[in-house]
Design an enzyme around this catalytic site. Sequence first.
Site, PDB file in Angstrom:
ATOM      1  NE  ARG A  11     -97.524  -4.166 -20.264  1.00 44.83           N
ATOM      2  CZ  ARG A  11     -96.867  -3.440 -19.362  1.00 44.83           C
ATOM      3  NH1 ARG A  11     -96.032  -2.480 -19.760  1.00 44.83           N
ATOM      4  NH2 ARG A  11     -97.016  -3.665 -18.073  1.00 44.83           N
ATOM      5  CB  CYS A 154    -102.956 -14.744 -18.692  1.00 43.86           C
ATOM      6  SG  CYS A 154    -104.193 -13.829 -19.651  1.00 43.86           S
ATOM      7  CB  THR A 155    -107.892 -16.602 -19.356  1.00 49.56           C
ATOM      8  OG1 THR A 155    -107.618 -16.871 -20.736  1.00 49.56           O
ATOM      9  CG2 THR A 155    -108.049 -15.099 -19.170  1.00 49.56           C
ATOM     10  CB  THR A 212    -112.376 -15.939 -25.311  1.00 50.72           C
ATOM     11  OG1 THR A 212    -111.463 -16.730 -24.540  1.00 50.72           O
ATOM     12  CG2 THR A 212    -113.796 -16.346 -24.953  1.00 50.72           C
ATOM     13  CE  LYS A 213    -109.546 -19.236 -32.138  1.00 51.28           C
ATOM     14  NZ  LYS A 213    -108.496 -19.529 -33.156  1.00 51.28           N
ATOM     15  CG  ASN A 317    -103.968  -9.515 -17.422  1.00 52.48           C
ATOM     16  OD1 ASN A 317    -104.697  -9.022 -16.560  1.00 52.48           O
ATOM     17  ND2 ASN A 317    -103.354  -8.792 -18.347  1.00 52.48           N
TER      18      ASN A 317
END
Length: 338
Positions: A11, A154-155, A212-213, A317
Amino acid sequence: MIRVAINGYGRIGRSILRALYESGKRQQIQIVAINELAKPEAIVHLTQYDTTHGRFQPRVKLVDDQMLIGDDVIKILHEPDPAKLPWHEMDIDIVYEATGAILDRNSCEAHIHAGAKQVLISHPSSADVDGTIVYGVNQDLLRAEHTVVSNASCTTNCIVPVIDVLDKHFGVKSGAITTIHSAMNDQQVIDAYHDDLRRTRAAGQSIIPVDTKLARGIERILPHMKDKFEAISVRVPTINVTAIDLSVTLDKTVDIATVNQVLELAANGRFNGILGYTDEPLVSCDFNHDPRSSIVDGTQTRVSAGQLVKLLLWCDNEWGFANRMLDTSLAMIAAKQS
């Protein structure tokens, strides 16, 4: 002209290539090779046709082991061992490491030993890399001697510019984050085995909490934010675009109008092209294919007791992150030449 190779054409790898041709940066960056274990026919087909981002407009065709995009010739490789890749012969300046599996300095140095001059990882990495960059915030830390760099996540790219703006104007005491993330290809179409029991479940039928980190990622970019943030993440049944629910406690007393004004000014100033602001009544699909890292939805800003602020942020994202990969790689080359 910067000569690059993509290792891992999923992706993000495909989004990087498409973003290069759509962003106008093709005059600065040339993709010389793609290393991907999939069949060449599938590589070319998925370059041309994409469910999320639509049809790729340039003419694409396969000739022997090469993908032709207009007059550009891209060599297709199928080498599982990065140390055996022909980066020296191809004079590769930067490898976009997009497999999602090579995340530490030692593994990435296989590309360096193969002849690449630098590696940019499309994923959060171990702490031993030369730097983790959120473009627009800390790319000035890049140095000529840096060879292995991470582009964060992305976050992280979505949230850090906003936290940076809020902290500089109002001071940030602490924060809590919920990431509402589109489904990803590490999930199942229908129930199937996975080490994470929640990810054994069909992606299209549930809202699925995942680890999530992100909070630790914020600390790596903004070290003075250590221990000030915590985050949780859920995956939702959409194929692209992510929302972030950000709550922060500020040092100063504010109102909705003040917060929105500061963020809108930042979007039109220092963070132009990186941060966006909207007060239109939009939904997630309206941000599909948006090249910015983050868009503040001003209609959803809330303030409680003057210092607790809640924000809604949007990002594509895939596409936003792919565009930052291009920006960061150009910044790496600029630092190397300085």
